[in-house]
Design a protein around this motif. Sequence first.
Motif, PDB file in Angstrom:
ATOM      1  N   PHE A 112       0.841  -1.195   0.000  1.00 19.87           N
ATOM      2  CA  PHE A 112       0.000   0.000   0.000  1.00 19.87           C
ATOM      3  C   PHE A 112       0.878   1.247   0.000  1.00 19.87           C
ATOM      4  N   ASP A 113       2.142   1.088   0.394  1.00 19.67           N
ATOM      5  CA  ASP A 113       3.078   2.203   0.366  1.00 19.67           C
ATOM      6  C   ASP A 113       4.486   1.632   0.411  1.00 19.67           C
ATOM      7  N   ALA A 115      -6.208   3.591   0.884  1.00 19.54           N
ATOM      8  CA  ALA A 115      -4.970   2.837   0.670  1.00 19.54           C
ATOM      9  C   ALA A 115      -5.230   1.335   0.665  1.00 19.54           C
ATOM     10  N   GLY A 116      -6.500   0.936   0.810  1.00 18.37           N
ATOM     11  CA  GLY A 116      -6.842  -0.481   0.825  1.00 18.37           C
ATOM     12  C   GLY A 116      -6.599  -1.137   2.168  1.00 18.37           C
ATOM     13  N   ILE A 117      -6.520  -0.332   3.238  1.00 20.45           N
ATOM     14  CA  ILE A 117      -6.293  -0.864   4.580  1.00 20.45           C
ATOM     15  C   ILE A 117      -7.613  -0.879   5.339  1.00 20.45           C
TER      16      ILE A 117
END
Length: 133
Positions: A61-62, A115-117
Amino acid sequence: MANMPKVNAEFGATPSISFDGEAPAGLKVVELVEGDGPMVRRGDTVTVNYHGVVWGKTDPFDSSFARHQPVSFGIGVGQVIKGWDQTVPGHNVGSRLVVSIPPEYGYGSRGVPQAGIGGGDTLVFVIDIISTR
């Protein structure tokens, strides 16, 4: 350590992470490479490369590795998520850490949907400590 993901133990190399089973309970850190530089202390400004994935996923995600741009911030002083503040201090420059961060030490029950979290997601970071001051 039980159920920690497998990560390549090469400082500076783009992390590859593989998972086997469920995330461990609580905040966990494993030092894959022990650096011989100065120790990071709370209140320091630390410069790191990091790669963050949601437990069980493959795409980050990062990732500062992907941007080829390390980041610097105050550690142990609330500038980053609690999981970082509690695991990075005490390790030396040149170390590679893998950290498993449950939601209560990460982004909490809200997560970071953009962020898809998700709110229940455990986060895994590979952190290379580049410098501290």
